[in-house]
Design a protein around this motif. Structure first.
Motif, PDB file in Angstrom:
ATOM      1  N   LEU A 126       0.822  -1.203   0.000  1.00 46.81           N
ATOM      2  CA  LEU A 126       0.000   0.000   0.000  1.00 46.81           C
ATOM      3  C   LEU A 126       0.864   1.264   0.000  1.00 46.81           C
ATOM      4  N   ILE A 127       1.893   1.287   0.841  1.00 44.09           N
ATOM      5  CA  ILE A 127       2.788   2.447   0.887  1.00 44.09           C
ATOM      6  C   ILE A 127       3.467   2.655  -0.467  1.00 44.09           C
ATOM      7  N   ALA A 128       3.974   1.556  -1.052  1.00 44.45           N
ATOM      8  CA  ALA A 128       4.659   1.647  -2.336  1.00 44.45           C
ATOM      9  C   ALA A 128       3.709   2.100  -3.443  1.00 44.45           C
ATOM     10  N   ALA A 129       2.467   1.587  -3.431  1.00 48.29           N
ATOM     11  CA  ALA A 129       1.491   1.944  -4.464  1.00 48.29           C
ATOM     12  C   ALA A 129       1.104   3.416  -4.365  1.00 48.29           C
ATOM     13  N   ILE A 130       0.910   3.882  -3.147  1.00 50.44           N
ATOM     14  CA  ILE A 130       0.552   5.291  -2.949  1.00 50.44           C
ATOM     15  C   ILE A 130       1.697   6.198  -3.395  1.00 50.44           C
ATOM     16  N   ALA A 131       2.940   5.816  -3.068  1.00 49.68           N
ATOM     17  CA  ALA A 131       4.101   6.619  -3.448  1.00 49.68           C
ATOM     18  C   ALA A 131       4.296   6.644  -4.965  1.00 49.68           C
ATOM     19  N   ALA A 132       4.052   5.496  -5.621  1.00 47.80           N
ATOM     20  CA  ALA A 132       4.255   5.419  -7.073  1.00 47.80           C
ATOM     21  C   ALA A 132       3.168   6.141  -7.852  1.00 47.80           C
ATOM     22  N   GLY A 133       1.961   6.224  -7.274  1.00 47.46           N
ATOM     23  CA  GLY A 133       0.854   6.910  -7.941  1.00 47.46           C
ATOM     24  C   GLY A 133       0.023   5.975  -8.791  1.00 47.46           C
ATOM     25  N   PRO A 134      -1.269   6.275  -8.925  1.00 41.90           N
ATOM     26  CA  PRO A 134      -2.182   5.376  -9.639  1.00 41.90           C
ATOM     27  C   PRO A 134      -1.847   5.173 -11.112  1.00 41.90           C
ATOM     28  N   THR A 135      -1.291   6.209 -11.756  1.00 43.94           N
ATOM     29  CA  THR A 135      -0.976   6.095 -13.184  1.00 43.94           C
ATOM     30  C   THR A 135       0.083   5.034 -13.422  1.00 43.94           C
ATOM     31  N   TYR A 136       1.145   5.054 -12.614  1.00 49.02           N
ATOM     32  CA  TYR A 136       2.216   4.063 -12.781  1.00 49.02           C
ATOM     33  C   TYR A 136       1.757   2.681 -12.355  1.00 49.02           C
ATOM     34  N   VAL A 137       1.035   2.601 -11.245  1.00 48.82           N
ATOM     35  CA  VAL A 137       0.580   1.292 -10.754  1.00 48.82           C
ATOM     36  C   VAL A 137      -0.310   0.614 -11.780  1.00 48.82           C
ATOM     37  N   ALA A 138      -1.068   1.423 -12.527  1.00 42.99           N
ATOM     38  CA  ALA A 138      -1.957   0.872 -13.549  1.00 42.99           C
ATOM     39  C   ALA A 138      -1.184   0.111 -14.621  1.00 42.99           C
ATOM     40  N   THR A 139       0.075   0.498 -14.847  1.00 47.70           N
ATOM     41  CA  THR A 139       0.894  -0.206 -15.843  1.00 47.70           C
ATOM     42  C   THR A 139       1.319  -1.589 -15.349  1.00 47.70           C
ATOM     43  N   LEU A 140       1.233  -1.788 -14.040  1.00 49.02           N
ATOM     44  CA  LEU A 140       1.614  -3.076 -13.451  1.00 49.02           C
ATOM     45  C   LEU A 140       0.411  -3.953 -13.131  1.00 49.02           C
ATOM     46  N   GLY A 148      -4.875  -2.693 -15.149  1.00 55.04           N
ATOM     47  CA  GLY A 148      -6.143  -1.981 -15.020  1.00 55.04           C
ATOM     48  C   GLY A 148      -6.829  -2.130 -13.682  1.00 55.04           C
ATOM     49  N   MET A 149      -6.350  -3.002 -12.818  1.00 63.71           N
ATOM     50  CA  MET A 149      -6.964  -3.169 -11.496  1.00 63.71           C
ATOM     51  C   MET A 149      -6.732  -1.928 -10.645  1.00 63.71           C
ATOM     52  N   SER A 150      -7.675  -1.624  -9.769  1.00 65.39           N
ATOM     53  CA  SER A 150      -7.537  -0.508  -8.837  1.00 65.39           C
ATOM     54  C   SER A 150      -6.208  -0.611  -8.098  1.00 65.39           C
ATOM     55  N   PRO A 151      -5.414   0.470  -8.016  1.00 68.44           N
ATOM     56  CA  PRO A 151      -4.102   0.416  -7.349  1.00 68.44           C
ATOM     57  C   PRO A 151      -4.186  -0.109  -5.916  1.00 68.44           C
ATOM     58  N   ILE A 152      -5.202   0.330  -5.169  1.00 69.58           N
ATOM     59  CA  ILE A 152      -5.337  -0.106  -3.776  1.00 69.58           C
ATOM     60  C   ILE A 152      -5.649  -1.602  -3.717  1.00 69.58           C
ATOM     61  N   LEU A 153      -6.564  -2.037  -4.574  1.00 67.49           N
ATOM     62  CA  LEU A 153      -6.922  -3.457  -4.601  1.00 67.49           C
ATOM     63  C   LEU A 153      -5.738  -4.295  -5.057  1.00 67.49           C
ATOM     64  N   PHE A 154      -4.980  -3.782  -6.029  1.00 73.31           N
ATOM     65  CA  PHE A 154      -3.787  -4.482  -6.518  1.00 73.31           C
ATOM     66  C   PHE A 154      -2.781  -4.666  -5.383  1.00 73.31           C
ATOM     67  N   ALA A 155      -2.584  -3.626  -4.579  1.00 76.27           N
ATOM     68  CA  ALA A 155      -1.647  -3.698  -3.455  1.00 76.27           C
ATOM     69  C   ALA A 155      -2.109  -4.725  -2.431  1.00 76.27           C
ATOM     70  N   VAL A 156      -3.388  -4.697  -2.112  1.00 73.20           N
ATOM     71  CA  VAL A 156      -3.931  -5.630  -1.119  1.00 73.20           C
ATOM     72  C   VAL A 156      -3.798  -7.067  -1.612  1.00 73.20           C
ATOM     73  N   MET A 157      -4.196  -7.318  -2.850  1.00 69.53           N
ATOM     74  CA  MET A 157      -4.140  -8.680  -3.389  1.00 69.53           C
ATOM     75  C   MET A 157      -2.699  -9.176  -3.519  1.00 69.53           C
ATOM     76  N   SER A 158      -1.781  -8.282  -3.856  1.00 72.03           N
ATOM     77  CA  SER A 158      -0.375  -8.671  -3.965  1.00 72.03           C
ATOM     78  C   SER A 158       0.175  -9.097  -2.610  1.00 72.03           C
ATOM     79  N   GLY A 159      -0.198  -8.359  -1.567  1.00 71.73           N
ATOM     80  CA  GLY A 159       0.212  -8.730  -0.211  1.00 71.73           C
ATOM     81  C   GLY A 159      -0.326 -10.089   0.181  1.00 71.73           C
ATOM     82  N   PHE A 160      -1.585 -10.356  -0.177  1.00 67.62           N
ATOM     83  CA  PHE A 160      -2.200 -11.653   0.126  1.00 67.62           C
ATOM     84  C   PHE A 160      -1.509 -12.782  -0.642  1.00 67.62           C
ATOM     85  N   LYS A 161      -1.217 -12.534  -1.925  1.00 68.77           N
ATOM     86  CA  LYS A 161      -0.563 -13.558  -2.746  1.00 68.77           C
ATOM     87  C   LYS A 161       0.837 -13.876  -2.213  1.00 68.77           C
TER      88      LYS A 161
END
Length: 455
Positions: A235-249, A252-265
């Motif tokens: 979450l900290i890394a996603a917020i720092a990188a910004g939604p535009t950059y996170v979207a490239t990773l 298209g998933m929501s940056p916050i949801l992507f961060a949460v799911m990545s932590g779970f995985k």
């Protein structure tokens, strides 16, 4: 001939097959019936594949985290990665590397059979990485052909035997004398972490005894606590990188949801690793008794660092986090000194930092885990930085090995080679030969060097 060597290289690069073969030989030596030989051979193989699958899942999920940290905090530099430099080196050193790998394994087995260094190194991919380093560094001294292969193979086999022995007394503390050794080329940093731990804390104050209030009892579950910790990181890394950059990773998933799911995985990957480790140890250790009694008397299996994760799961998380912090501070120090920035690689900081935390905890409890892992973070930052010029002279600019032993051997051999050429390398080989043989002539109750738990 080349095809045979390539096949052997491929087999020896598969730790799962190596462990399976060891179990097979041990069970046959013990005279077990066919069905027990079959299950006792397959389960360690499947367990290691499970461990590898979990580790791969972890690595896959660490990649976007590293990219978000680089983007969000505007960091540029070199990220140590064993696989990256090996893939580059193989284009010009493929035959030399696989030849050294085969010779190194044979030398390791001969040493285990005829000396007091009874440690059989089973982490095949790390042997392959070290073979690559040796082929590159020894080549700069003017060695080539058979001379390069035999010298590199001897050094590989010797270090595969000596490195587990150096800190076996610490490994026994970690495992409570389970009869295994550490077969990983980050070992020197782990032993240093254990030594540091012994100076700052008490082993009885273990991370695994941390008292957690009942309302926070869910944190005792390793999977849950790991998921929460990593979710926070993402979450900290996603917020720092910004939604535009996170979207490239995130495709298209929501940056916050992507961060949460990545932590779970990530937490799922750790759990898979634990399950694989239990399957390996459940059958490998009994089977290895056959090796130790019939083929190579008193042999001790030296296994991958992830195998030790189940001995102190809390220390795994603490070690990773603190080692990463040490890596960040080390990077800042390099920046102040004007050196090349070594960006903390999340893969080495997870696997090496976790193991350093486990070893520090074994000798110094919670304080040991924290201080040992922090020192490891500094070591795997400065060693790659010092190794980089050596590798740069070989044409491998902007990439370097991540684990500590690679740095120590690469820097040492590189400096000796540049100063004295081949004579210096021969001197190193002579010293290793003496180190291997001398214990055989020293009276001792122990048949295995540096194994105080042996009866």
């Amino acid at each position: 001939m080349i095809e045979i060597l390539e096949f052997l290289r491929d087999v020896l690069q598969q730790p799962a097959l190596l462990i399976g073969m060891v179990s097979f030989v041990g069970l046959v030596a013990l005279g077990k019936p066919f069905y027990k030989i079959m299950t006792g051979t397959l389960k360690p193989i499947l367990g290691y594949l499970m461990l590898g699958a979990g580790a791969g899942f972890i690595v896959t999920n660490l990649d976007p985290l590293g990219k978000m940290i680089e983007k969000g905090f505007h960091i540029t530099g070199v990220v140590p990665n064993n696989e990256a430099i090996v893939s580059v080196a193989q284009k010009i050193l493929g035959v030399e590397t696989m030849s050294i790998l085969v010779v190194g394994l044979i030398v390791n087995l001969l040493i285990a059979r005829f000396t007091k260094y009874k440690y059989v190194f089973l982490t095949g991919h790390h042997s392959f990485f070290m073979a690559c380093l040796l082929s590159a560094v020894l080549g700069t001294s003017g060695m080539k052909g058979l001379e390069l292969i035999l010298c590199g193979g001897f050094i590989l086999g010797a270090w595969s035997s000596i490195s587990p022995a150096i800190g076996q007394k610490y490994t026994n503390k970690v495992t409570d004398g389970d009869g295994i050794a550490l077969g990983h080329f980050g070992s020197l940093a782990y032993y240093i972490s254990a030594w540091v731990g012994s100076k700052v804390g008490k082993p009885e104050e273990s991370t695994e005894k941390i008292k957690i209030p009942e309302k926070w009892g869910f944190l005792r579950d390793t999977t849950v606590s790991t998921a929460i910790t990593m979710m926070f990181f993402y979450l900290i890394a996603a917020i720092a990188a910004g939604p535009t950059y996170v979207a490239t990773l995130s495709e298209g998933m929501s940056p916050i949801l992507f961060a949460v799911m990545s932590g779970f995985k990530f937490a799922v990957g750790v759990t898979i690793v634990y399950s694989g480790v239990r399957m390996i140890l459940g059958d490998l250790i009994p089977a290895f008794q056959g090796i130790a009694t019939k083929v190579i008397p008193d042999a001790v299996p030296a296994v991958d660092c992830a195998v030790f994760f189940t001995y102190a799961p809390t220390a795994v998380v603490i070690g990773f986090v603190v080692s990463f912090i040490g890596g960040v501070i080390g990077m800042i120090i390099l920046g102040i000194l004007g050196g090349v920035l070594i960006i903390p690689g999340l893969v080495p900081h997870f696997f090496c930092g976790a193991t350093a935390g486990i070893f520090g905890n074994a000798t110094g409890g919670r304080k040991g885990a924290v201080c040992g892992a922090f020192v490891n973070g500094l070591l795997i930052t400065f060693a790659p930085a010092l190794l980089l010029p050596v590798l740069g002279s070989l044409g491998f600019q902007n990439t370097t090995f991540g684990d500590f032993d690679f740095g120590v051997l690469g820097i040492t051999l590189g400096l000796i080679s540049s100063a004295t050429g081949q004579m210096g390398i021969f001197a190193v080989i002579a010293i290793l030969f003496v180190v291997l043989l001398v214990p055989n002539f020293i009276p001792s109750k122990n048949k295995v060097i540096n194994n105080p738990n042996e009866e």
